[in-house]
Design a protein around this motif. Sequence first.
Motif, PDB file in Angstrom:
ATOM      1  N   ALA A 265       0.857  -1.189   0.000  1.00  0.00           N
ATOM      2  CA  ALA A 265       0.000   0.000   0.000  1.00  0.00           C
ATOM      3  C   ALA A 265       0.889   1.234   0.000  1.00  0.00           C
ATOM      4  CB  ALA A 265      -0.917   0.013   1.226  1.00  0.00           C
ATOM      5  N   GLY A 266       0.306   2.349  -0.369  1.00  0.00           N
ATOM      6  CA  GLY A 266       1.022   3.605  -0.248  1.00  0.00           C
ATOM      7  C   GLY A 266       1.058   4.026   1.208  1.00  0.00           C
ATOM      8  N   TYR A 267       2.122   4.697   1.601  1.00  0.00           N
ATOM      9  CA  TYR A 267       2.248   5.268   2.939  1.00  0.00           C
ATOM     10  C   TYR A 267       2.373   6.776   2.762  1.00  0.00           C
ATOM     11  CZ  TYR A 267       4.267   7.022   7.204  1.00  0.00           C
ATOM     12  OH  TYR A 267       4.494   7.774   8.323  1.00  0.00           O
ATOM     13  N   PHE A 268       1.682   7.547   3.594  1.00  0.00           N
ATOM     14  CA  PHE A 268       1.702   9.005   3.553  1.00  0.00           C
ATOM     15  C   PHE A 268       2.113   9.512   4.923  1.00  0.00           C
ATOM     16  CE2 PHE A 268      -0.391  13.165   3.972  1.00  0.00           C
ATOM     17  CZ  PHE A 268      -0.017  13.778   2.784  1.00  0.00           C
ATOM     18  N   GLY A 269       3.155  10.329   4.983  1.00  0.00           N
ATOM     19  CA  GLY A 269       3.601  10.862   6.267  1.00  0.00           C
ATOM     20  C   GLY A 269       4.384  12.148   6.100  1.00  0.00           C
ATOM     21  N   MET A 270       4.848  12.686   7.208  1.00  0.00           N
ATOM     22  CA  MET A 270       5.648  13.909   7.248  1.00  0.00           C
ATOM     23  C   MET A 270       4.964  15.061   6.500  1.00  0.00           C
ATOM     24  SD  MET A 270       9.710  14.389   6.413  1.00  0.00           S
ATOM     25  CE  MET A 270       9.426  14.724   4.679  1.00  0.00           C
ATOM     26  N   PHE A 271       3.661  15.067   6.508  1.00  0.00           N
ATOM     27  CA  PHE A 271       2.855  16.069   5.805  1.00  0.00           C
ATOM     28  C   PHE A 271       3.022  17.412   6.499  1.00  0.00           C
ATOM     29  CE2 PHE A 271      -1.764  17.522   5.107  1.00  0.00           C
ATOM     30  CZ  PHE A 271      -1.456  18.143   3.908  1.00  0.00           C
TER      31      PHE A 271
END
Length: 180
Positions: A83-89
Amino acid sequence: MQTLTFRTATVADIDAIVVLVTSAYRGETSRAGWTTEAGLLDGARIDPEVLRGDILRDRSLVLLAEQDGQLVACAHIADEEGAGYFGMFSVSPGLQGGGLGKRLITEAERIVRQEWGRTQMRMAVIDVRHELIAFYERRGYRRTGVFKPFPYGDERFGVPLRDDLRFEVLEKTLEGSAQR
């Protein structure tokens, strides 16, 4: 009207990214925006060596948003566990609330879906960040009920000001065409 452009970070961008991420989450500067963690954590928000690893690792990138050549937002995306991971936004505190973050999330989701062929995006959010979780829910993310421990004792990710911090995994099904 200012032009917003996206590009992938290089190691030459590390110092600027650290400044942006810190301004969005830590210290007095962060209080100008609504994403501050100043009441929860002190110290560093991102370690430059961890950031370097994220930039150089396969199927991982730091997406930068620039307005007229100035860094105004960023996020780390990666292909993790199918899956995609999204962070440090991070969005510059003075620009939060103007739609810039929504555009960055949309571009990150596009990359994960169209370029990496993943149909799910996941993230981990400190579960006491109710406004932030609500923001992601409005973007289609759902709470999974899966929790991960906060890395107490690892100051590369901050110095906790409370003893009840943990992460909750949020997830979204990405719509549209997927290519490998």
